[in-house]
Structure formats: C-alpha cells, structure tokens
Design an enzyme around this catalytic site. Structure first.
Site, PDB file in Angstrom:
ATOM      1  N   CYS A  16     -68.499  46.519  21.105  1.00  0.00           N
ATOM      2  CA  CYS A  16     -69.929  46.759  20.945  1.00  0.00           C
ATOM      3  C   CYS A  16     -70.297  46.681  19.478  1.00  0.00           C
ATOM      4  O   CYS A  16     -69.451  46.517  18.606  1.00  0.00           O
ATOM      5  CB  CYS A  16     -70.324  48.121  21.515  1.00  0.00           C
ATOM      6  N   CYS A  19     -68.533  49.072  17.105  1.00  0.00           N
ATOM      7  CA  CYS A  19     -67.192  48.637  16.690  1.00  0.00           C
ATOM      8  C   CYS A  19     -67.291  47.657  15.525  1.00  0.00           C
ATOM      9  O   CYS A  19     -66.591  47.785  14.517  1.00  0.00           O
ATOM     10  CB  CYS A  19     -66.461  47.955  17.844  1.00  0.00           C
ATOM     11  N   CYS A  83     -28.468  25.291   0.588  1.00  0.00           N
ATOM     12  CA  CYS A  83     -27.740  26.493   0.145  1.00  0.00           C
ATOM     13  C   CYS A  83     -28.647  27.702   0.232  1.00  0.00           C
ATOM     14  O   CYS A  83     -29.826  27.605   0.565  1.00  0.00           O
ATOM     15  CB  CYS A  83     -27.237  26.305  -1.292  1.00  0.00           C
ATOM     16  N   CYS A  86     -31.889  27.647  -1.673  1.00  0.00           N
ATOM     17  CA  CYS A  86     -32.968  26.907  -0.997  1.00  0.00           C
ATOM     18  C   CYS A  86     -33.721  27.832  -0.061  1.00  0.00           C
ATOM     19  O   CYS A  86     -34.958  27.798   0.019  1.00  0.00           O
ATOM     20  CB  CYS A  86     -32.390  25.739  -0.201  1.00  0.00           C
ATOM     21  N   ASP A 504     -86.633  13.330  -1.191  1.00  0.00           N
ATOM     22  CA  ASP A 504     -86.304  12.311  -2.182  1.00  0.00           C
ATOM     23  C   ASP A 504     -86.645  10.955  -1.554  1.00  0.00           C
ATOM     24  O   ASP A 504     -86.715  10.837  -0.330  1.00  0.00           O
ATOM     25  CB  ASP A 504     -84.813  12.406  -2.518  1.00  0.00           C
ATOM     26  N   ASP A 703     -80.019  12.865  -1.233  1.00  0.00           N
ATOM     27  CA  ASP A 703     -78.681  12.334  -0.984  1.00  0.00           C
ATOM     28  C   ASP A 703     -77.907  11.972  -2.239  1.00  0.00           C
ATOM     29  O   ASP A 703     -76.732  11.628  -2.162  1.00  0.00           O
ATOM     30  CB  ASP A 703     -78.753  11.096  -0.082  1.00  0.00           C
ATOM     31  N   ASP A 707     -79.885  14.691  -7.053  1.00  0.00           N
ATOM     32  CA  ASP A 707     -80.594  15.610  -6.158  1.00  0.00           C
ATOM     33  C   ASP A 707     -79.925  16.983  -6.100  1.00  0.00           C
ATOM     34  O   ASP A 707     -80.505  17.917  -5.532  1.00  0.00           O
ATOM     35  CB  ASP A 707     -80.652  15.041  -4.737  1.00  0.00           C
TER      36      ASP A 707
END
Length: 836
Positions: A16, A19, A83, A86, A504, A703, A707
């Site tokens: 709810c 919570c 090893c 690593c 634009d 775009d 802009d």
C-alpha cells in the site's frame, strides 16, 4: 570527488501507499543517498548513491524495515584464470560493481557465482568488469528472476491458489452462518441436526485454517509493522479480522464472559474478508503485470545471438560477445541484433516497434540500422557501431524504466496524506468502537465490533498508492510504443500544461536536407570559380546547408581547390583561404560585420528570402561575388501536425536563425502563428523567455547542437530523435519518428495520463471520504444501516482493482496522427500570438 551512481532496488512486500512512503523516507534519510523515488506499482526504488557501500546499506535498510530488496544470482564462465592471484583479481573486479553482494570464484571450474541486488546490476556490467580485469566472461547460468511481468504472473498464480483454498474453506462457514438469510428454514434445520454450538465449532476450525493458511501473510507482515509503530494495510486487515475472530472465539468457548444479548460469532466475517482481499490482490497482481507490458515488449525485441563474419567464416555468437566493428550478417526476416552501418546489400527494414512508423524503411550502403528492428526480403551486412547498453533499444528500455519510476509533483500530496492515513484509520476505528459502546443502542458491544471492523477493513491506502504510478507506467509505456520517449517523468505532467509549442526550423519543421536552388553572380564572377571555392570551404563545415552546396558542386563535376585557415563563426558563417584568396560565406550580418558592400545583390537576396529560400552571400577578397539560394523543403507532415496542435488549443511559434522573409514564408505554408527570426544560437533562450511573458508553460522542439540550451531552458524540451546526441541528452522528451506528429502524440499521452491520474486520485480519496463514515455507522441513526465487514472487504478490494483497471485504459491510446495522414480531425483554431 565522489562519483554518484543511479541505482534501482527491486523491493518485496510493499502492499500500500504507507509501505511505499515508509521505504521512501527510510532511504531518503541515509547519508549519501538522494533523489529517492519509490514506485508501488513497479515495486522498485530509484535512488542515487555516492558509493557501492551506500547502495548495500540502502538494501540492508529496507531489509530491516521489513521490505527486503530482491536478490538474484548468476554463474559466469570466466576465461584466462590460471592461479590463485587470478581468482583474487576476478573477485575484486566483480565485487567492485555497485549492487554486487557476494562473489564466489572457483578456479577449478573456472566459474564465478555472483549474488547481486536485482535491478541494481545488469549482466553486461558484470561481463564488462571481468573483461576490463583481463578475464573475459560469459553467462553460464542465471537465477530465474524474470521480468516484472513474469514475476507478477508467478505472484498472481500463487495468489490464485490461496484464493481457491481460502474460498473452499470459507464457503461452508458463510453458508452455516449466513445461509438462513437467503434460505428459509435453514437456521432451524441447523439447530435440529448438528446444533448451533457444533456449527460454531465447525466454523471455528475452518476459519482458523483460513487465517493460519492463506491469510497468514496479513498477520506475519501486519502485526510486526503495528508493533514497530508503522502500521500498514496488512495491519488494518490483521486487526480487523483478528478482532472478529477473537470475539467469536470468546463467544464459542467462553460464553460466560459475554451477555446473552451479544453472544454471537463473526467467523464468517473474518474468513470472507480474507477471501475477498486475496481476490483483490490476485486481480491487482494480474493488472500490475500488464502495466509493465511495454517494457516486456521492448525487452522481447532484444536478440540473443548474431551471425558474425570472423576470419572469413560466418559464426553464430552470443549477443554479449559482440564488439563494435564486428561485421554482422542479417538474413531476410531476421531481427537486427545491434545498431550498425550497412556495408553490403539492400533491403527494407520494419522500424515500427521503435519509431512507431508502420512503413518499412529502405536500407542500402551507408545507411544505419537499429537493433530490434526486423529485416525485410533482402540480405544485409553491416558493421556494428553500438553494442550492449549503447544500442538504441537498450537506451530506450533504460529511458522508459527511468520514466516509469519517476515521482510526479502531483504525488507529493498523496505522500503527505498517506504518511498519516493508516494511523488515522486506527484512531477512527478506536473512536468508532468507543462511540458505539457509549452512545449506541443494545446490543452496543456487537454493533461496536461490527462498525470498528468495517472501518478498519474498508480503508484503502492501496488505491491511493497505486493511483499515480500505475498511470505513469502504462502511459509512458504506451508512449514508447508510439515512438515517444519521456526521458524525465515530470515531463509527463508538465507537457499537458503547456500553452505554447516553439519549434526550431531546420530539421524540425523542414527536412533538414537543403538543396542548392540558385546562384546569382555579381558582375564579372564565374559560376564555376565561385561554386568550387565556396564548396571547398563548406566541405570543412558540418552544417546541412554546407552539404547542399557540396552536393551541387559534385553534381557539376567541379574540382575543389585547397583550403587553409578555415574558421567557423557561430551564427554568422565560415571563413577560409582558398588558393590564396580569402573566402567568406554566410548571412548578410557576416557581410555587414566584415564591412563588405552587398548592395548589388541585396534585392536578389530579399526576393530569395521572400520565396522561402535561405539566402547566403559569398565574398572573395573583400568583394561580394554571389548570393546563393538554398531550399530546405518542409516535411510533408508538418502542416497537419501544426494544425493538430492548434486543435488541441496550443499556440505554435517558430524560432530560427534565418531571415524574417524566409521564416515567414515557411510560417505561411505551415500555419505557424508566430515567428522569431534572425536569432543566433545563444539567443534562442532569450526568445523562449519572450514567448513565456504571458506566464504559461512552453515546450521547445529541436534537433541540433545549437538547440541544446533552448531544450534545457524550456519547461519541456522535445528532441527529434533523428537529431544529435547532445540535443537528445538535453531534452525531457525524445521523438523517435523524426517529425512533428510525435509532438501531437506526446501531448495527447500527457493529457490523457494526467486525466487518468486525477480520476484515480478522485476515486481513491473520494472512496475513503465517503465510505469510512458509512462504515463507522453515520447512517444508522436515520436509516438503521450498518455496513457489514464483508461488504467493506469487497469494496476495499474493488477500489484497488478499479484504479488499476482505469490505468490500463491508457494502453488503448491511439496515435492522433498516423503515417501518411495529411490532415487532422477538424477542430477550432486558436487565436495567434501577439503580433511582432
């Protein structure tokens, strides 16, 4: 300086708004955590942390609060380990990934088992960490965490099983106690056969099974929350059903404690309440799964394998192993795995699932392809340019998830109310019981119990908590399917409030691919010489107009001379030295700035501008040589889209660096209300402020790189998806389709989503405002009506289902403008903005 990281926690147990609010406040109180947004519908918490340790602390905090963060596990096959050192390096690299909780590296099997916070870690991040440490890894086995949709489906199935069990146990209880109300003579029949005491014992056994079995979740979560002083919806159910059950147990086994007048059992109320609430949560889980359907669809577009050319051989590889630069082969009908550039073949590609455009797009050498789209009948080879999290599809999924997890400003009111809602309901229930005991008629105790339980059960913070996030999830998901991406959640609210849309020109209203149409030469100038020199200079520029001039020179077969000392003068033009001569190309303001006399060609330049051409001057060694006319055609859909915006009551303006004559010609062609012309890139922000003078909100659509400031400064920045990455990163909304129809659809989604949220909130708050007093018994003195706890449970369950079902209606939003549509539905046009 600490590098902050955005993270997501997938959280269990939130049922709810109380919570969600509790989780939100607990996370926000942590040092190093900011930007917390908890979404009840998606069961996720979005937050920004300063260190991986802070993220782990956040997970531990919600665990301690009783809402554990979900864990997941993956096994990686790790190569190149030889090893023990690593092992240590792999362990360290994987452990450093934010959200990783435990790493177990096995040298013998060359595997690493990683436990991590679901939602906070993606597999690609783990693979990248191993790769960067020098140990390439692949996924061997992953735990079945699944998507939200799959998890909700699994949860719904579990709830369905509990509903069936609870209903089977509760039905006999209901029939034994309430059957006499619908079946004449049944009460007497029970008395003559098994006896009423035996009936109560049977009800006790069956109700106990319901509460201890399918209903135990309410007590396991609700009672601890109550004891912690942080009650939630589970607490209300636990107290309400517990009170009815306890009263009935006393009446059954300790009858001497109660007067004969009030000796009755309410086992059927406790049992049926649990059944009805479980039914509500089952329907809620099913509906929640559908709210994330858009994300599931997008994830489903991701390809898991790809055919790659390596060493002259075609090999099928896992998508996670693809690298930028790989040559990918796509057969007819295949889904394209990653983004790339076509190097061989021709085909048509269906991009509708990403852009919302239904018509396939032709692809040939040099064209770009997008991962997740579907190849047509041709075969293609392309060079991968973006893989993994960098692909367009991966970015879309990330943007949609972020938008769905956002908290809108309208949610602040809900949060403030739900903070006190459950404690207030408990207080009201207590006052209701006391009021009936003190003022109620006989049997006061029975009436007090019925009214108190009804108040507890009917209150529904679930509906309040779901009202906003479910609409956001469905609305932004549907928008994504239409090619509209809300990068920032609050844009969903703000866009519906804008009164002005500023555009634009180049690449937004127009195609953004100009063509050279005229060259008017000064006396004594040679066309070939002027065009070759101008084209040589423009070859260094990235402006669309430069491309038009360069294309024209190539068509005429001109050789371009050598260029030195090239300089771009932002907002004015370009300057360079060509074969020893100084060449200037730009607007009339550049010529004026350089003191070059343009009178000989001024009239021609004005005529070009009035006809809608962009007019540029070319000067060689300080003398005007030509005026060049470039036409950028208006996009076919622009006029219809602008008319549709007018029909929505919006005013449309255009901001451009072009001359006023050129801009007004395009405005006349497209129906734009207001033009602001001759604006330098840094002047677009000031132009936006001028348009805002009326106090309304404004959206800017663009775009290009120039802009970006305007997109960031507007109330809502809308980037054309075919534009630059810089513009897209500055925007609040991204249009994948590349034209203005997306703006119309974005506004429609925003308005419909906000209307849906207001409907949900009105229902959630109106429901509680109206029915809590009814449950408390305000109608009893006048009408003798007292709400049954069973009816209260049914109403409470239906309230959440109503909110979710209403939100799911947003999945049916249809694009107001479809591909190829030339005119929108007729609607009244607004008055234009004030004249210039």
């Amino acid at each position: 300086m600490t590098r902050k990281t955005q993270a997501i926690l997938s959280i269990e147990g939130m049922s709810c708004a109380s919570c969600a609010g509790r989780v939100d406040r607990a996370l926000a109180a942590l040092d190093g955590v900011e930007g917390v947004s908890v979404n009840l519908a998606s069961e996720r918490a979005h937050l920004t942390v300063d260190t991986p340790e802070t993220l782990a602390l956040a997970a531990q905090t919600v665990d301690d609060l009783g809402y554990p963060a979900r864990r997941a596990e993956v096994v990686l096959n790790v190569a190149s380990m030889s090893c023990a050192s690593c092992v240590g390096r792999v362990d360290k690299a994987l452990s450093a990934v934010p959200g990783v909780l435990a790493v177990n590296v096995n040298l013998a099997t060359e595997t690493a088992r990683v436990t991590f916070l679901e939602g906070a870690v993606d597999l690609e991040g783990l693979l990248r960490a191993a790769q960067e440490a020098g140990y390439p890894a692949t996924v061997a086995e992953a735990s079945a965490t699944g998507s939200q949709t799959a998890r909700k489906e699994e949860e719904a199935q579990g709830l369905r099983r509990r509903v069936v069990i609870a209903a089977a146990l509760a039905l006999p209880v209901f029939l034994l106690e309430m059957g006499s109300h619908v079946i004449p003579g049944m009460h007497a029949l029970i008395g003559r056969s098994i006896g009423h005491q035996s009936s109560w014992l049977i009800q006790f056994v069956l109700t106990t099974a319901v509460l201890a079995g399918p209903g135990r979740q309410f007590y396991l979560k609700g009672i601890p929350a109550l004891l912690k002083g942080a009650p939630d919806m589970n607490s209300l159910v636990a107290v309400g059903t517990g009170a009815a059950y306890a009263y009935s147990v006393i009446a059954t086994f300790l009858p001497g404690l109660l007067p004969d007048a009030v000796r009755a059992v309410y086992f059927e109320a406790a049992a049926v309440i649990v059944v009805l609430i479980l039914i509500g949560r089952w329907l809620e889980a099913r509906a929640k799964g559908r709210t994330g359907a858009a994300i599931s669809k997008l994830v489903g577009l991701q390809v898991r394998t790809a055919r790659v050319l390596r060493n002259g051989q075609m090999t099928e590889v896992d998508i996670d192993t693809l690298n930028a630069g790989d040559i990918v082969v796509v057969r007819p009908g295949d889904r394209i795995p990653v983004d790339g550039e076509v190097i061989d073949g021709e085909s048509h590609v269906d991009e509708s699932m990403i852009s919302g455009e239904p018509l396939p797009v032709a692809k040939a050498l040099g064209d770009t392809v997008t991962g997740g789209t579907v190849n047509g009948a041709g075969a293609l080879q392309f060079r991968a340019t973006r893989v993994g999290a960098d692909t367009t599809l991966a970015q879309i999924i990330r943007l949609v998830e972020e938008a769905q997890g956002a908290k809108l400003p309208i949610q602040g009111l809900v949060d403030r109310i739900t903070l006190w809602f459950v404690p207030a309901v408990l207080g009201l229930a207590t006052l209701t019981v006391l009021g009936w005991l003190i003022l109620g008629p006989d049997p006061a105790l029975t009436l007090a119990l019925v009214a108190g339980v009804s108040v507890l059960i009917i209150a529904c913070p679930c509906a309040m908590g779901l009202a906003t996030p479910t609409s956001i999830m469905v609305g932004t998901g549907r928008a994504a399917e239409m090619g509209v991406l809300f990068r920032k959640g609050d844009a969903l609210q703000t866009l519906g409030q804008v009164s002005v849309v500023a555009l634009d020109k180049t690449g937004t209203v127009t195609q953004g691919r100009p063509e050279l149409t005229e060259i008017a030469l000064a006396d004594g100038a040679s066309r070939a010489e002027v065009l070759s020199r101008v084209a040589a200079v423009e070859e260094r520029s990235e402006h669309p107009i430069a491309e038009a001039i360069l294309r024209a020179a190539r068509v005429e077969g001109l050789n371009l001379p050598h260029v030195t000392e090239f300089t771009s003068i932002t907002g004015y033009g370009v300057r360079a030295r060509v074969d020893g001569a100084e060449v200037l190309v730009g607007a009339d303001r550049l010529m004026a700035q350089e003191g070059i006399d343009t009178a000989a060609l001024a009239e021609t330049e004005t005529e070009l501008a009035r006809s809608g051409r962009t007019a540029l001057y070319a000067a060689i060694d300080g003398k005007v040589a030509a005026v060049i006319g470039v036409s950028d055609p208006v996009k076919p859909s622009s006029r219809a889209a602008i008319a549709a915006l007018h029909g929505m009551g919006l005013k449309v303006a255009m901001i451009t660096g072009d001359k006023r004559e050129t801009a007004e010609a395009i405005a006349r062609e497209t129906g734009i209300d207001h033009v602001i012309a001759g604006v330098l890139p840094d002047g677009k922000v000031a132009a936006i402020e001028d348009l805002r003078e009326g106090g309304g909100k404004l959206a800017f659509v663009g775009d290009g790189i120039n802009d970006a400031p305007a997109l960031a400064h507007a109330d809502v920045g809308i980037a054309i998806g075919t534009g630059t990455d810089v513009a897209i990163e500055s925007a609040d909304v991204v249009l994948m389709s590349g034209d203005l129809r997306g703006v119309v659809n974005a506004v429609e989604v925003s308005r419909r989503s906000m209307a849906n949220i207001r409907q949900n909130l009105f229902w959630a708050f109106g429901y509680n405002t109206a029915l809590i007093p009814v449950a408390a018994g305000v109608l009893y003195p006048a009408f003798g009506v007292l709400l049954s706890p069973v009816l209260a449970a049914g109403a409470m369950a239906l309230s959440s289902v109503f909110v979710l079902t209403n939100a799911l209606r947003l999945r049916r939003i249809a694009p107001l403008m479809a591909e190829g549509e030339s005119t929108p539905v007729p609607s009244p046009r607004t008055e234009p903005l004030a004249a210039e």
